[in-house]
Write a protein that holds these residues in place. Structure first.
Motif, PDB file in Angstrom:
ATOM      1  N   TYR A   1       0.933  -1.177  -0.290  1.00 25.00           N
ATOM      2  CA  TYR A   1       0.104   0.054  -0.008  1.00 25.00           C
ATOM      3  C   TYR A   1       1.038   1.429   0.039  1.00 25.00           C
ATOM      4  O   TYR A   1       1.647   1.468   0.973  1.00 25.00           O
ATOM      5  CB  TYR A   1      -0.717  -0.001   1.210  1.00 25.00           C
TER       6      TYR A   1
ATOM      7  N   ASN B   1       0.986   5.107  -0.219  1.00 27.17           N
ATOM      8  CA  ASN B   1       0.371   6.533   0.126  1.00 27.17           C
ATOM      9  C   ASN B   1       1.537   7.478  -0.430  1.00 27.17           C
ATOM     10  O   ASN B   1       2.573   7.544   0.005  1.00 27.17           O
ATOM     11  CB  ASN B   1       0.129   6.882   1.517  1.00 27.17           C
TER      12      ASN B   1
ATOM     13  N   LYS C   1       3.320   4.614 -11.815  1.00 31.43           N
ATOM     14  CA  LYS C   1       2.612   3.462 -11.008  1.00 31.43           C
ATOM     15  C   LYS C   1       2.565   2.239 -11.860  1.00 31.43           C
ATOM     16  O   LYS C   1       2.926   1.179 -11.123  1.00 31.43           O
ATOM     17  CB  LYS C   1       1.129   4.224 -10.854  1.00 31.43           C
ATOM     18  N   GLU C   2       2.259   2.005 -13.130  1.00 31.14           N
ATOM     19  CA  GLU C   2       2.311   0.792 -13.716  1.00 31.14           C
ATOM     20  C   GLU C   2       3.738   0.257 -13.628  1.00 31.14           C
ATOM     21  O   GLU C   2       3.822  -1.030 -13.432  1.00 31.14           O
ATOM     22  CB  GLU C   2       1.716   1.188 -15.019  1.00 31.14           C
TER      23      GLU C   2
ATOM     24  N   ALA D   1       4.511  -0.963 -10.352  1.00 33.28           N
ATOM     25  CA  ALA D   1       3.554  -2.172 -10.054  1.00 33.28           C
ATOM     26  C   ALA D   1       4.264  -3.727 -10.650  1.00 33.28           C
ATOM     27  O   ALA D   1       4.397  -4.474  -9.934  1.00 33.28           O
ATOM     28  CB  ALA D   1       2.298  -2.076 -10.432  1.00 33.28           C
TER      29      ALA D   1
ATOM     30  N   ARG E   1      -0.001  -8.052  -4.839  1.00 32.28           N
ATOM     31  CA  ARG E   1      -0.989  -6.629  -4.848  1.00 32.28           C
ATOM     32  C   ARG E   1      -0.100  -5.406  -4.767  1.00 32.28           C
ATOM     33  O   ARG E   1       0.624  -5.241  -3.708  1.00 32.28           O
ATOM     34  CB  ARG E   1      -1.900  -6.803  -3.908  1.00 32.28           C
ATOM     35  N   VAL E   2      -0.354  -4.288  -5.567  1.00 32.08           N
ATOM     36  CA  VAL E   2      -0.026  -3.093  -5.226  1.00 32.08           C
ATOM     37  C   VAL E   2      -1.017  -2.057  -5.246  1.00 32.08           C
ATOM     38  O   VAL E   2      -1.845  -2.115  -6.358  1.00 32.08           O
ATOM     39  CB  VAL E   2       1.369  -2.809  -6.411  1.00 32.08           C
ATOM     40  N   HIS E   3      -1.332  -1.309  -4.381  1.00 28.95           N
ATOM     41  CA  HIS E   3      -2.476  -0.317  -4.410  1.00 28.95           C
ATOM     42  C   HIS E   3      -1.491   1.051  -3.969  1.00 28.95           C
ATOM     43  O   HIS E   3      -0.846   1.193  -3.171  1.00 28.95           O
ATOM     44  CB  HIS E   3      -3.414  -0.432  -3.223  1.00 28.95           C
ATOM     45  N   PHE E   4      -1.878   2.227  -4.869  1.00 27.04           N
ATOM     46  CA  PHE E   4      -1.280   3.626  -4.731  1.00 27.04           C
ATOM     47  C   PHE E   4      -2.600   4.440  -4.297  1.00 27.04           C
ATOM     48  O   PHE E   4      -3.658   4.351  -4.823  1.00 27.04           O
ATOM     49  CB  PHE E   4      -1.045   4.063  -6.057  1.00 27.04           C
TER      50      PHE E   4
ATOM     51  N   TYR F   1       6.384  13.145  -1.153  1.00 28.36           N
ATOM     52  CA  TYR F   1       6.727  11.830  -0.228  1.00 28.36           C
ATOM     53  C   TYR F   1       5.899  10.543  -0.434  1.00 28.36           C
ATOM     54  O   TYR F   1       4.994  10.821  -1.208  1.00 28.36           O
ATOM     55  CB  TYR F   1       6.382  12.335   1.368  1.00 28.36           C
TER      56      TYR F   1
ATOM     57  N   GLY G   1       5.051   6.936   1.308  1.00 29.96           N
ATOM     58  CA  GLY G   1       5.290   5.945   2.631  1.00 29.96           C
ATOM     59  C   GLY G   1       4.425   4.544   2.114  1.00 29.96           C
ATOM     60  O   GLY G   1       3.361   4.546   1.604  1.00 29.96           O
TER      61      GLY G   1
ATOM     62  N   THR H   1       3.401   0.718   3.130  1.00 26.70           N
ATOM     63  CA  THR H   1       3.268  -0.322   4.013  1.00 26.70           C
ATOM     64  C   THR H   1       3.314  -1.703   3.292  1.00 26.70           C
ATOM     65  O   THR H   1       2.384  -1.805   2.244  1.00 26.70           O
ATOM     66  CB  THR H   1       1.907  -0.167   4.908  1.00 26.70           C
TER      67      THR H   1
END
Lengths: 175, 175, 175
Positions: free
Chosen positions: A50, A52, A63-64, A67, A85-88, A106, A108, A110
């Motif tokens: 995840y 952020n 992003k792609e 991922a 899984r990758v969530h932005f 920035y 962050g 997780t």
């Protein structure tokens, strides 16, 4: 049906089959086959990231790219691609603070691992150094700060599409 | 005041009382009373579900239905209803990736349990099979993929409205 | 370079230096110096707070106030300010449920600590009472409900800007 699944009351297995097969189509099977023994050694079963990040700081293409690079990294460790899984999530302006100050450049991250991943300090260091190589080339040229930490949970408390996911490297996955 | 609360310096207890009483009104008391002994056996004290889902995939009515069904499930395990939180977050388009590919028909659910829940493998399997019955009827007809995992934290590091929450099944809760 | 960093293949150390130095500028150095011994005792290395809240319930000024107060609290425990992250996420309307009912006046706070923080029950209680004093004055006058829990992960699985973060209170930090 490609997976040996544990029967669960009230589920239509045709639906389940369809669900299982869809993600399989997207995984690079050769890489998986090559790395099954690595996965068994690592005992890593699932990775969820995840991310952020500050507003307007990452393009869709970045992003792609991230991922895919992240997924390839875990595949190189023996994980099936569809277990990654990758969530932005873009922070709304004025909602992310580091040291009490709004930080506008920035990320962050997780990272959830199922399950305990590292058998030794050396294996852990190797793994983290591998992870580090992924965001650095994207984030550093932007002058960003970023950090991540990994939190580990039990593989036994995980379900996919209502099923107990097969072991990475088990026979039901290799077929 | 219905709860025996531990005093904390600087708090106005009238405010606290108001806060405690509001959520109590919404819980189905009979179910709780019936299940207090179950709760004590499970030693489960709080459930927070964070559901990340693809855009435009769940209606408001479906979210409400899922939240109620989830809550009823935990209440059937002996948890007071107001100890159950469900948050839905819609992914922005192009921000969720499974296997390195953008997935547009997906739900990833992170479940936080306070505290250690399962005394045996059998109890764990029963619990997870119960959980599985909730999203399946909503997600499967949509052709969605979904997964969840449960991560367990210490009940001792939890506070509600600035208070130590009473034990599920304790006398202060039964009054 | 102010930090003794562990070399990682493929990283430009000038970039790293720049990244390390930027956040240092914002931290209140005197407070850190005073509290280094406290930090060593606590063995707390990083605090990330994710605050999910109802829509239109917290102003930008209140978020900033909370972020600063939270940061000051951790600094008073010996943590460098830039090891403290606070993220606010506004729930979309109709997406947050407590006890199966949509709650429109609520904040749910997930706190990540790296690493194990508390040596005794008494230390834990003192810490949580200190945490509680922060949201209470902001949330209680609004009639809000709120809760938080702390989840603890290993300090060894954490990286900042591609680096192993220095120990709180180590020589590399004091220079």
């Amino acid at each position: 049906m490609r997976y040996a699944i544990s029967p669960i009351a009230g589920l239509d297995t045709r639906d389940l089959q369809r669900h299982w097969e869809a993600p399989q189509d997207t995984r690079p099977k050769r890489l998986i086959d090559l790395n099954l023994s690595v996965a068994a050694a690592h005992k890593l079963h699932n990775a969820g990231l995840y991310i952020n990040h500050s507003p307007d700081i990452l393009s869709g293409a970045e992003k792609e790219h991230l991922a895919r690079t992240i997924t390839n990294f875990y595949v190189s460790k023996g994980l099936p691609a569809f277990y990654v899984r990758v969530h932005f999530t873009e922070d709304a302006p004025g909602t992310a603070f580091i040291g009490g100050e709004n930080h506008t450049n920035y990320a962050g991250i997780t990272i959830y691992h199922l399950a305990r991943t590292f058998q030794s300090d050396e294996a852990r260091q190797r793994f983290l150094s591998g992870v580090d190589k992924i965001p650095n080339p994207v984030f550093a040229p932007k002058g960003m700060d970023w950090e991540y930490f990994i939190t580990e949970s039990s593989r036994d408390l995980w379900r996919m599409n209502g099923l107990v996911p097969p072991e990475a490297g088990s026979d039901s996955e290799k077929e």
